[in-house]
Motif scaffolding. Structure first.
Motif, PDB file in Angstrom:
ATOM      1  N   SER A 104       0.832  -1.206   0.000  1.00  0.00           N
ATOM      2  CA  SER A 104       0.000   0.000   0.000  1.00  0.00           C
ATOM      3  C   SER A 104       0.866   1.255   0.000  1.00  0.00           C
ATOM      4  O   SER A 104       0.607   2.209  -0.742  1.00  0.00           O
ATOM      5  N   ALA A 105       1.889   1.255   0.857  1.00  0.00           N
ATOM      6  CA  ALA A 105       2.740   2.446   0.985  1.00  0.00           C
ATOM      7  C   ALA A 105       3.549   2.664  -0.287  1.00  0.00           C
ATOM      8  O   ALA A 105       3.763   3.811  -0.708  1.00  0.00           O
ATOM      9  N   GLU A 106       3.988   1.581  -0.911  1.00  0.00           N
ATOM     10  CA  GLU A 106       4.772   1.734  -2.146  1.00  0.00           C
ATOM     11  C   GLU A 106       3.889   2.234  -3.289  1.00  0.00           C
ATOM     12  O   GLU A 106       4.342   3.023  -4.122  1.00  0.00           O
ATOM     13  N   ALA A 107       2.633   1.783  -3.318  1.00  0.00           N
ATOM     14  CA  ALA A 107       1.719   2.266  -4.363  1.00  0.00           C
ATOM     15  C   ALA A 107       1.465   3.762  -4.178  1.00  0.00           C
ATOM     16  O   ALA A 107       1.440   4.531  -5.151  1.00  0.00           O
ATOM     17  N   TYR A 108       1.286   4.189  -2.925  1.00  0.00           N
ATOM     18  CA  TYR A 108       1.079   5.614  -2.647  1.00  0.00           C
ATOM     19  C   TYR A 108       2.290   6.421  -3.101  1.00  0.00           C
ATOM     20  O   TYR A 108       2.157   7.442  -3.780  1.00  0.00           O
ATOM     21  N   HIS A 109       3.468   5.948  -2.716  1.00  0.00           N
ATOM     22  CA  HIS A 109       4.715   6.637  -3.056  1.00  0.00           C
ATOM     23  C   HIS A 109       4.876   6.744  -4.574  1.00  0.00           C
ATOM     24  O   HIS A 109       5.248   7.791  -5.108  1.00  0.00           O
ATOM     25  N   ALA A 110       4.552   5.643  -5.254  1.00  0.00           N
ATOM     26  CA  ALA A 110       4.686   5.640  -6.716  1.00  0.00           C
ATOM     27  C   ALA A 110       3.691   6.615  -7.356  1.00  0.00           C
ATOM     28  O   ALA A 110       4.025   7.321  -8.308  1.00  0.00           O
ATOM     29  N   ASP A 111       2.479   6.670  -6.810  1.00  0.00           N
ATOM     30  CA  ASP A 111       1.444   7.544  -7.370  1.00  0.00           C
ATOM     31  C   ASP A 111       1.747   9.016  -7.136  1.00  0.00           C
ATOM     32  O   ASP A 111       1.533   9.854  -8.017  1.00  0.00           O
ATOM     33  N   LEU A 112       2.169   9.356  -5.918  1.00  0.00           N
ATOM     34  CA  LEU A 112       2.237  10.760  -5.525  1.00  0.00           C
ATOM     35  C   LEU A 112       3.655  11.290  -5.387  1.00  0.00           C
ATOM     36  O   LEU A 112       3.855  12.483  -5.127  1.00  0.00           O
ATOM     37  N   GLY A 113       4.635  10.403  -5.504  1.00  0.00           N
ATOM     38  CA  GLY A 113       6.011  10.875  -5.509  1.00  0.00           C
ATOM     39  C   GLY A 113       6.590  11.197  -4.152  1.00  0.00           C
ATOM     40  O   GLY A 113       7.683  11.770  -4.049  1.00  0.00           O
ATOM     41  N   ARG A 114       5.864  10.874  -3.085  1.00  0.00           N
ATOM     42  CA  ARG A 114       6.388  11.102  -1.733  1.00  0.00           C
ATOM     43  C   ARG A 114       5.779  10.060  -0.810  1.00  0.00           C
ATOM     44  O   ARG A 114       4.717   9.495  -1.108  1.00  0.00           O
ATOM     45  N   PRO A 115       6.453   9.798   0.333  1.00  0.00           N
ATOM     46  CA  PRO A 115       5.918   8.763   1.237  1.00  0.00           C
ATOM     47  C   PRO A 115       4.572   9.181   1.824  1.00  0.00           C
ATOM     48  O   PRO A 115       4.308  10.375   2.008  1.00  0.00           O
ATOM     49  N   TRP A 116       3.755   8.195   2.133  1.00  0.00           N
ATOM     50  CA  TRP A 116       2.432   8.444   2.700  1.00  0.00           C
ATOM     51  C   TRP A 116       2.523   9.314   3.951  1.00  0.00           C
ATOM     52  O   TRP A 116       1.734  10.244   4.146  1.00  0.00           O
ATOM     53  N   LEU A 117       3.513   9.036   4.804  1.00  0.00           N
ATOM     54  CA  LEU A 117       3.633   9.774   6.063  1.00  0.00           C
ATOM     55  C   LEU A 117       3.909  11.262   5.818  1.00  0.00           C
ATOM     56  O   LEU A 117       3.500  12.112   6.615  1.00  0.00           O
ATOM     57  N   ALA A 118       4.550  11.582   4.710  1.00  0.00           N
ATOM     58  CA  ALA A 118       4.858  12.983   4.387  1.00  0.00           C
ATOM     59  C   ALA A 118       3.592  13.778   4.078  1.00  0.00           C
ATOM     60  O   ALA A 118       3.578  15.005   4.194  1.00  0.00           O
ATOM     61  N   ASP A 119       2.533  13.098   3.689  1.00  0.00           N
ATOM     62  CA  ASP A 119       1.243  13.769   3.504  1.00  0.00           C
ATOM     63  C   ASP A 119       0.363  13.659   4.745  1.00  0.00           C
ATOM     64  O   ASP A 119      -0.349  14.594   5.107  1.00  0.00           O
ATOM     65  N   PHE A 120       0.399  12.491   5.366  1.00  0.00           N
ATOM     66  CA  PHE A 120      -0.531  12.230   6.466  1.00  0.00           C
ATOM     67  C   PHE A 120      -0.282  13.173   7.648  1.00  0.00           C
ATOM     68  O   PHE A 120      -1.231  13.740   8.204  1.00  0.00           O
ATOM     69  N   VAL A 121       0.970  13.355   8.032  1.00  0.00           N
ATOM     70  CA  VAL A 121       1.266  14.199   9.196  1.00  0.00           C
ATOM     71  C   VAL A 121       0.819  15.644   8.959  1.00  0.00           C
ATOM     72  O   VAL A 121       0.106  16.213   9.802  1.00  0.00           O
ATOM     73  N   PRO A 122       1.170  16.271   7.841  1.00  0.00           N
ATOM     74  CA  PRO A 122       0.666  17.645   7.615  1.00  0.00           C
ATOM     75  C   PRO A 122      -0.869  17.710   7.546  1.00  0.00           C
ATOM     76  O   PRO A 122      -1.461  18.672   8.044  1.00  0.00           O
ATOM     77  N   GLN A 123      -1.487  16.701   6.940  1.00  0.00           N
ATOM     78  CA  GLN A 123      -2.962  16.706   6.877  1.00  0.00           C
ATOM     79  C   GLN A 123      -3.573  16.641   8.279  1.00  0.00           C
ATOM     80  O   GLN A 123      -4.531  17.356   8.594  1.00  0.00           O
ATOM     81  N   GLU A 124      -3.029  15.761   9.122  1.00  0.00           N
ATOM     82  CA  GLU A 124      -3.579  15.649  10.473  1.00  0.00           C
ATOM     83  C   GLU A 124      -3.324  16.922  11.277  1.00  0.00           C
ATOM     84  O   GLU A 124      -4.176  17.361  12.051  1.00  0.00           O
ATOM     85  N   ARG A 125      -2.153  17.508  11.082  1.00  0.00           N
ATOM     86  CA  ARG A 125      -1.868  18.769  11.779  1.00  0.00           C
ATOM     87  C   ARG A 125      -2.792  19.878  11.304  1.00  0.00           C
ATOM     88  O   ARG A 125      -3.271  20.686  12.105  1.00  0.00           O
ATOM     89  N   ALA A 126      -3.054  19.922  10.014  1.00  0.00           N
ATOM     90  CA  ALA A 126      -3.909  20.987   9.468  1.00  0.00           C
ATOM     91  C   ALA A 126      -5.332  20.847   9.994  1.00  0.00           C
ATOM     92  O   ALA A 126      -5.972  21.839  10.349  1.00  0.00           O
ATOM     93  N   SER A 127      -5.809  19.618  10.062  1.00  0.00           N
ATOM     94  CA  SER A 127      -7.172  19.412  10.562  1.00  0.00           C
ATOM     95  C   SER A 127      -7.219  19.583  12.078  1.00  0.00           C
ATOM     96  O   SER A 127      -8.078  20.263  12.619  1.00  0.00           O
ATOM     97  N   GLY A 128      -6.278  18.952  12.757  1.00  0.00           N
ATOM     98  CA  GLY A 128      -6.215  19.054  14.215  1.00  0.00           C
ATOM     99  C   GLY A 128      -7.251  18.227  14.946  1.00  0.00           C
ATOM    100  O   GLY A 128      -7.114  17.961  16.136  1.00  0.00           O
ATOM    101  N   GLU A 129      -8.279  17.789  14.246  1.00  0.00           N
ATOM    102  CA  GLU A 129      -9.397  17.111  14.908  1.00  0.00           C
ATOM    103  C   GLU A 129      -9.018  15.812  15.597  1.00  0.00           C
ATOM    104  O   GLU A 129      -9.661  15.399  16.552  1.00  0.00           O
ATOM    105  N   ARG A 130      -8.019  15.142  15.057  1.00  0.00           N
ATOM    106  CA  ARG A 130      -7.688  13.799  15.563  1.00  0.00           C
ATOM    107  C   ARG A 130      -6.340  13.746  16.258  1.00  0.00           C
ATOM    108  O   ARG A 130      -5.918  12.688  16.716  1.00  0.00           O
ATOM    109  N   VAL A 131      -5.653  14.886  16.333  1.00  0.00           N
ATOM    110  CA  VAL A 131      -4.352  14.911  17.002  1.00  0.00           C
ATOM    111  C   VAL A 131      -4.570  14.865  18.508  1.00  0.00           C
ATOM    112  O   VAL A 131      -5.401  15.600  19.046  1.00  0.00           O
TER     113      VAL A 131
END
Lengths: 367, 367
Positions: free
Chosen positions: A203-230
């Motif tokens: 799953s993580a390799e497919a994400y990386h291949a699709d978007l050019g960056r690791p999943w965690l590099a998107d997930f952490v900023p998204q969670e910080r931006a939302s703040g709802e689940r941090v």
């Protein structure tokens, strides 16, 4: 980190780790002098496409021993040796006396299904010399040491050349069959990539291949931006109830910088990760008051890498979905592989943020 | 099989099934007149690559009600309506009042992760009007009727055009959180193929492609030739502890002729399957004396087929690995997806064959 290696009378390996130099004040003990004669095997499940481990010698393993005998405490009476010596150390790791996998498992010969040797390793990780404490009663520094110990075990197991994936975990709570209450965890090391790690990697390799960056590099900023689940953001590490939580109060601890292995964390990142992990565990105990039964698993990249897409993280599955109400894995979870969750992660995170940590007892005497 | 459809006061569907013509002697009841306002959603787990179901309205669901109120018994006091009317019928199926999935789930709009409507169906299957009985207290004919009912529900759900996979199951035992003791099971119907069914289909299709015949066409003759793991062979159906059992006393019920759906069984095959299933369940209760807690799942081919490689079978996971000792899913099972089993299937099958069925109480009064 200080460490020292020993061999037990029955031949098993023991390593003692400390924040300060390790000192041993008694013989290195073992509950029994008999060498472990484990002959674990694996058989292939042809429909689920996964290995099943058979360890027939495990049936006799320790089960709720009387309070006067604790195999994980330092030996006080040489007539009744435990697994550990007296001395100065914080954390101990030794080979499990009842392993489901061993590095030297013999070839079982022909068998039904696809049968082969149960090659791998099973280790016990004792978190503290204090039998009554909890993992979250340790200091931030001691939890940081545990992260180093998990990293060291992973590195050592990889160095055997036989191991492709290492899973460290803690299973806590008499509600989920834990037989020894002394704070401890286990390590399972596999000579192949097990299904969960294989799916995560794919799953993580497919994400990386699709978007050019690791999943965690998107997930952490998204969670910080939302703040709802941090739950807590410590800068170099944070805890969240993931938006796709399977357990009601499921908590993930993540590094802010995507890495695949604990050994890749800097000292500062590891310290931050330790603070967030301790905070997460204390909140779970504070949530309903009393010890929350849970399973904690440490997810690291498979060792046949590098696998830059794989996100190092810790998952904590609290087994209570409400006070006194356990989550059981029933038809949909076991029969279909899909979880039903009664509460949105946003609501669970709000409750966990609201826990007053001043109310969480530190002495572990709440059970 | 006789059957009759009804609509409950709250709008949910009810079907009564009987070996004899169905007759209803009271109003069709519902515990509450309020329409079910379920808005289940699914979110995508990006690392496990599976859907997670959220049904926030489920938190208030029935939990260990006092003994005088049993929602699955026929209504005796119209002031306290249950789910079922008085009358002549054997088995009842109705839509779950607290569903994790519904056929009419509304679009939840944008959400975190990949969020979409929880489209599917959740049904309750009441096995008998006798609140104190067990599934294995039913006659062979009644269990045969249950197989027909499961087949009928699968056919009906497929006919909605929205369902790709149907899982019928029974989860039994207060040890595993069962809240209603009246003998019953559930059906989960998914608008996609869940991970377990997807893996089974992929594995079975690969086998078929490699060897030119379905997996079951080899497995049944192999198990018969060995005999070591067969519990009972009834000719057109048999029970085995599979050579790759994940639970200690895991029992599979298989048709001797490979088919993918219950509806493909002939009358004679279904009768044989029912006899073997009842025998398997009774042996599990006889093994340690008392009701064995278990999960039973019915595995049928996905409905977007035909899928001639998919093997119809029932899996029973008994939760006790020894008297009084539960199997819990801990680190390796949940964190890696691989099971550790303490006993070889050959030994477990021998014990199950040795159960004296004369000793198994039929009145269900052993709990």
């Amino acid at each position: 980190m200080h460490q020292q290696d020993f061999t037990k009378p029955d031949g098993r390996a023991l390593t003692l780790y400390g924040l300060h130099p390790v000192r041993v004040d008694s013989e290195i003990p073992s509950p029994s002098p008999d060498p472990v004669d484990a002959r674990p095997v694996m058989r292939w499940h042809p429909l689920r496409s996964e290995w099943v481990m058979y360890a027939a010698h495990r049936m006799g393993r320790t089960f709720l021993p009387p309070p006067e005998y604790n195999p994980l405490a330092p030996t006080s009476d040489p007539e009744h040796p435990t697994e550990l010596p007296r001395g100065t150390y914080d954390i101990a790791v030794f080979q499990n006396r009842f392993p489901s996998l061993t590095l030297t498992a013999p070839d079982p010969g022909l068998g039904p299904a696809d049968t082969r040797a149960g090659v791998g390793a099973c280790e016990v990780v004792v978190f503290s010399q204090d039998a009554g404490g909890r993992l979250c009663d340790l200091s931030d520094e001691q939890i940081g040491l545990l992260l180093q110990v998990w990293a060291d075990r992973t590195t050592r197991l990889a160095a055997t050349g036989k191991i492709k994936s290492v899973l460290a975990f803690e299973n806590r709570g008499v509600e989920v069959g834990v037989t020894l209450h002394h704070p401890h965890g286990q390590i399972y090391a596999y000579d192949h990539i097990p299904p969960v790690q294989a799916t995560m990697l794919r799953s993580a390799e497919a994400y990386h291949a699709d978007l050019g960056r690791p999943w965690l590099a998107d997930f952490v900023p998204q969670e910080r931006a939302s703040g709802e689940r941090v739950i807590r953001d410590d800068g170099e590490a944070l805890s969240v109830v993931p938006p796709f939580a399977r357990y009601t109060y499921e908590t993930w601890v993540l590094p802010a910088r995507p890495v695949g292995l604990l050994s890749e964390l800097s000292d500062a990142e590891r310290a931050s990760f330790a603070r967030v992990l301790r905070d997460a565990l204390r909140r779970l105990d504070g949530l309903f008051g009393g010890r929350m039964p849970y399973l904690m698993t440490v997810h690291q990249a498979p060792l046949d890498g590098p696998h830059p897409a794989f996100p190092l993280h810790i998952e904590i599955y609290p087994y209570l979905r409400a006070p006194g109400r356990m989550k059981y894995l029933a038809g949909t979870e076991q029969g279909a592989g899909e979880f039903a969750n009664d509460k949105y992660p946003e609501a669970a995170a709000q409750e966990l943020r609201a826990v007053n940590l001043e109310d969480v007892k530190l002495d572990g005497g709440d059970q």
